[in-house]
Motif scaffolding. Structure first.
Motif, PDB file in Angstrom:
ATOM      1  N   VAL A 149       0.842  -1.203   0.000  1.00 36.31           N
ATOM      2  CA  VAL A 149       0.000   0.000   0.000  1.00 36.31           C
ATOM      3  C   VAL A 149       0.874   1.248   0.000  1.00 36.31           C
ATOM      4  CG1 VAL A 149      -1.705   1.295   1.336  1.00 36.31           C
ATOM      5  CG2 VAL A 149      -1.918  -1.173   1.123  1.00 36.31           C
ATOM      6  N   VAL A 150       1.925   1.245   0.797  1.00 35.48           N
ATOM      7  CA  VAL A 150       2.815   2.412   0.874  1.00 35.48           C
ATOM      8  C   VAL A 150       3.470   2.676  -0.479  1.00 35.48           C
ATOM      9  CG1 VAL A 150       4.909   3.335   1.939  1.00 35.48           C
ATOM     10  CG2 VAL A 150       3.227   2.100   3.327  1.00 35.48           C
ATOM     11  N   TRP A 151       4.060   1.640  -1.093  1.00 36.49           N
ATOM     12  CA  TRP A 151       4.722   1.825  -2.389  1.00 36.49           C
ATOM     13  C   TRP A 151       3.714   2.160  -3.486  1.00 36.49           C
ATOM     14  CZ3 TRP A 151       9.404   3.195  -2.611  1.00 36.49           C
ATOM     15  CH2 TRP A 151      10.326   2.733  -1.683  1.00 36.49           C
ATOM     16  N   LEU A 156       1.695   6.307  -7.046  1.00 35.20           N
ATOM     17  CA  LEU A 156       0.568   7.109  -7.528  1.00 35.20           C
ATOM     18  C   LEU A 156       0.859   8.600  -7.369  1.00 35.20           C
ATOM     19  CD1 LEU A 156      -2.206   6.679  -8.800  1.00 35.20           C
ATOM     20  CD2 LEU A 156      -3.182   6.751  -6.509  1.00 35.20           C
ATOM     21  N   ILE A 157       1.428   8.984  -6.252  1.00 30.07           N
ATOM     22  CA  ILE A 157       1.771  10.393  -6.024  1.00 30.07           C
ATOM     23  C   ILE A 157       2.830  10.853  -7.023  1.00 30.07           C
ATOM     24  CG2 ILE A 157       2.884  11.969  -4.390  1.00 30.07           C
ATOM     25  CD1 ILE A 157       1.361  10.340  -2.165  1.00 30.07           C
ATOM     26  N   ILE A 160       1.128  11.350 -10.344  1.00 25.04           N
ATOM     27  CA  ILE A 160       0.354  12.598 -10.342  1.00 25.04           C
ATOM     28  C   ILE A 160       1.283  13.800 -10.529  1.00 25.04           C
ATOM     29  CG2 ILE A 160      -1.069  14.124  -8.888  1.00 25.04           C
ATOM     30  CD1 ILE A 160      -2.273  11.504  -7.677  1.00 25.04           C
ATOM     31  N   ALA A 161       2.427  13.789  -9.828  1.00 22.11           N
ATOM     32  CA  ALA A 161       3.394  14.883  -9.972  1.00 22.11           C
ATOM     33  C   ALA A 161       3.904  14.957 -11.409  1.00 22.11           C
ATOM     34  CB  ALA A 161       4.549  14.686  -8.991  1.00 22.11           C
ATOM     35  N   LEU A 162       4.180  13.804 -12.009  1.00 21.45           N
ATOM     36  CA  LEU A 162       4.633  13.765 -13.397  1.00 21.45           C
ATOM     37  C   LEU A 162       3.566  14.324 -14.342  1.00 21.45           C
ATOM     38  CD1 LEU A 162       6.873  12.768 -15.359  1.00 21.45           C
ATOM     39  CD2 LEU A 162       5.644  10.611 -15.468  1.00 21.45           C
ATOM     40  N   LEU A 163       2.308  13.957 -14.116  1.00 32.01           N
ATOM     41  CA  LEU A 163       1.208  14.483 -14.926  1.00 32.01           C
ATOM     42  C   LEU A 163       1.105  16.005 -14.816  1.00 32.01           C
ATOM     43  CD1 LEU A 163      -1.847  12.086 -14.499  1.00 32.01           C
ATOM     44  CD2 LEU A 163      -0.712  12.704 -16.615  1.00 32.01           C
ATOM     45  N   MET A 164       1.203  16.516 -13.609  1.00 27.72           N
ATOM     46  CA  MET A 164       1.097  17.959 -13.409  1.00 27.72           C
ATOM     47  C   MET A 164       2.258  18.689 -14.092  1.00 27.72           C
ATOM     48  SD  MET A 164      -1.736  18.382 -11.958  1.00 27.72           S
ATOM     49  CE  MET A 164      -2.418  16.859 -12.537  1.00 27.72           C
ATOM     50  N   CYS A 165       3.457  18.115 -14.029  1.00 25.00           N
ATOM     51  CA  CYS A 165       4.604  18.706 -14.733  1.00 25.00           C
ATOM     52  C   CYS A 165       4.369  18.697 -16.241  1.00 25.00           C
ATOM     53  CB  CYS A 165       5.890  17.940 -14.401  1.00 25.00           C
ATOM     54  SG  CYS A 165       6.476  18.225 -12.733  1.00 25.00           S
ATOM     55  N   ALA A 166       3.843  17.599 -16.760  1.00 22.92           N
ATOM     56  CA  ALA A 166       3.570  17.506 -18.201  1.00 22.92           C
ATOM     57  C   ALA A 166       2.541  18.553 -18.622  1.00 22.92           C
ATOM     58  CB  ALA A 166       3.085  16.103 -18.557  1.00 22.92           C
ATOM     59  N   ILE A 167       1.537  18.780 -17.799  1.00 24.86           N
ATOM     60  CA  ILE A 167       0.516  19.791 -18.111  1.00 24.86           C
ATOM     61  C   ILE A 167       1.143  21.185 -18.129  1.00 24.86           C
ATOM     62  CG2 ILE A 167      -1.566  20.926 -17.223  1.00 24.86           C
ATOM     63  CD1 ILE A 167      -2.471  18.103 -16.282  1.00 24.86           C
ATOM     64  N   LYS A 168       2.021  21.470 -17.163  1.00 19.31           N
ATOM     65  CA  LYS A 168       2.679  22.782 -17.124  1.00 19.31           C
ATOM     66  C   LYS A 168       3.599  22.976 -18.333  1.00 19.31           C
ATOM     67  CE  LYS A 168       2.436  23.693 -12.237  1.00 19.31           C
ATOM     68  NZ  LYS A 168       3.110  24.206 -11.057  1.00 19.31           N
ATOM     69  N   ILE A 169       4.310  21.942 -18.708  1.00 19.50           N
ATOM     70  CA  ILE A 169       5.191  22.022 -19.886  1.00 19.50           C
ATOM     71  C   ILE A 169       4.361  22.257 -21.138  1.00 19.50           C
ATOM     72  CG2 ILE A 169       6.740  20.666 -21.373  1.00 19.50           C
ATOM     73  CD1 ILE A 169       7.788  19.371 -18.719  1.00 19.50           C
ATOM     74  N   TYR A 170       3.249  21.536 -21.258  1.00 14.73           N
ATOM     75  CA  TYR A 170       2.368  21.706 -22.416  1.00 14.73           C
ATOM     76  C   TYR A 170       1.829  23.135 -22.468  1.00 14.73           C
ATOM     77  CZ  TYR A 170      -1.528  21.084 -25.620  1.00 14.73           C
ATOM     78  OH  TYR A 170      -2.403  21.223 -26.679  1.00 14.73           O
ATOM     79  N   LYS A 171       1.444  23.673 -21.327  1.00 12.68           N
ATOM     80  CA  LYS A 171       0.939  25.049 -21.290  1.00 12.68           C
ATOM     81  C   LYS A 171       2.018  26.029 -21.735  1.00 12.68           C
ATOM     82  CE  LYS A 171      -1.151  28.548 -18.336  1.00 12.68           C
ATOM     83  NZ  LYS A 171      -1.585  28.904 -16.997  1.00 12.68           N
ATOM     84  N   ALA A 172       3.247  25.831 -21.253  1.00  9.65           N
ATOM     85  CA  ALA A 172       4.350  26.715 -21.628  1.00  9.65           C
ATOM     86  C   ALA A 172       4.608  26.641 -23.144  1.00  9.65           C
ATOM     87  CB  ALA A 172       5.611  26.355 -20.851  1.00  9.65           C
ATOM     88  N   LEU A 173       4.563  25.449 -23.700  1.00  2.30           N
ATOM     89  CA  LEU A 173       4.773  25.282 -25.131  1.00  2.30           C
ATOM     90  C   LEU A 173       3.666  25.944 -25.942  1.00  2.30           C
ATOM     91  CD1 LEU A 173       6.028  21.579 -25.284  1.00  2.30           C
ATOM     92  CD2 LEU A 173       7.377  23.664 -25.648  1.00  2.30           C
ATOM     93  N   ARG A 174       2.425  25.841 -25.472  1.00  7.43           N
ATOM     94  CA  ARG A 174       1.295  26.472 -26.165  1.00  7.43           C
ATOM     95  C   ARG A 174       1.406  27.991 -26.115  1.00  7.43           C
ATOM     96  NH1 ARG A 174      -4.171  24.131 -26.840  1.00  7.43           N
ATOM     97  NH2 ARG A 174      -4.763  26.259 -26.384  1.00  7.43           N
ATOM     98  N   GLN A 175       1.878  28.526 -25.002  1.00  6.98           N
ATOM     99  CA  GLN A 175       1.993  29.975 -24.874  1.00  6.98           C
ATOM    100  C   GLN A 175       3.102  30.540 -25.755  1.00  6.98           C
ATOM    101  OE1 GLN A 175       2.298  30.546 -20.626  1.00  6.98           O
ATOM    102  NE2 GLN A 175       0.076  30.709 -20.383  1.00  6.98           N
ATOM    103  N   LYS A 176       4.126  29.733 -26.053  1.00  7.33           N
ATOM    104  CA  LYS A 176       5.203  30.177 -26.941  1.00  7.33           C
ATOM    105  C   LYS A 176       4.708  30.343 -28.373  1.00  7.33           C
ATOM    106  CE  LYS A 176       9.295  28.490 -24.580  1.00  7.33           C
ATOM    107  NZ  LYS A 176      10.447  27.609 -24.648  1.00  7.33           N
TER     108      LYS A 176
END
Length: 177
Positions: A149-151, A156-157, A160-176
């Motif tokens: 359960v711990v692992w 999972l955490i 989730i962190a990787l997903l959030m980073c990917a979303i931020k990178i995608y947003k930065a690329l779209r804004q460029k």
């Protein structure tokens, strides 16, 4: 028994297909607001039709049939007499998934009324919630008691962190652009 299990899996897949695609339609509908009047109106009319057909023709029926076949599979496997601990955790995630489904339903109703309360960026983040539920549920079903359960939570955490980073990178690329 195998036919019941197969039907359960089929309706899970079609339900998730709707949960994955519906927020994408919300994003497209929201971004159509930025277009000129005749194009915006045509796009939003088309997205409205697509959302209604997907939601009422595929996603809702699949959610209901998943809810019918899931307990049937549990009954056939004898889980009503003794529920393993991994299954309680899975059922908690499934409850969360139905709450997520309800939240998508509320956003859908807002979109049908022309109320676009969320930005496309917020909807992109919300779109990933179904992915998190999918990973958690599949890992619990496949790995079962071999999964610490711990692992499992750490993994999972991290996902989730990787997903959030990917979303931020995608947003930065779209804004460029």
């Amino acid at each position: 028994m195998l036919y019941i299990k197969a039907l359960h899996i089929i309706f899970i897949v079609t339900w998730f297909a709707g949960l994955f695609y519906m927020p994408r339609l919300f994003i497209y509908n929201t971004e159509a607001q930025e277009r000129e009047a005749p194009i915006r109106d045509a796009l939003q009319e088309q997205f409205g039709i697509m959302m209604k057909r997907l939601w009422y023709g595929i996603t809702w029926p699949s959610a209901i049939l998943t809810l019918i076949f899931g307990p049937w599979v549990m009954y056939e496997l004898g889980y009503f007499e003794s529920v393993p601990s991994w299954l309680w955790i899975k059922l908690a995630f499934v409850l969360g998934l139905y709450l997520y489904h309800y939240s998508i339903h509320r956003i859908f109703l807002q979109h049908t009324k022309g109320l676009l309360k969320y930005s496309s960026q917020q909807l992109r983040v919300w779109n990933e919630v179904a992915t998190i539920f999918l990973i958690a549920i599949v890992m619990l079903v496949v790995v079962k008691q071999n999964l610490s359960v711990v692992w499992g939570l750490v993994g999972l955490i991290l996902f989730i962190a990787l997903l959030m980073c990917a979303i931020k990178i995608y947003k930065a690329l779209r804004q460029k652009k």
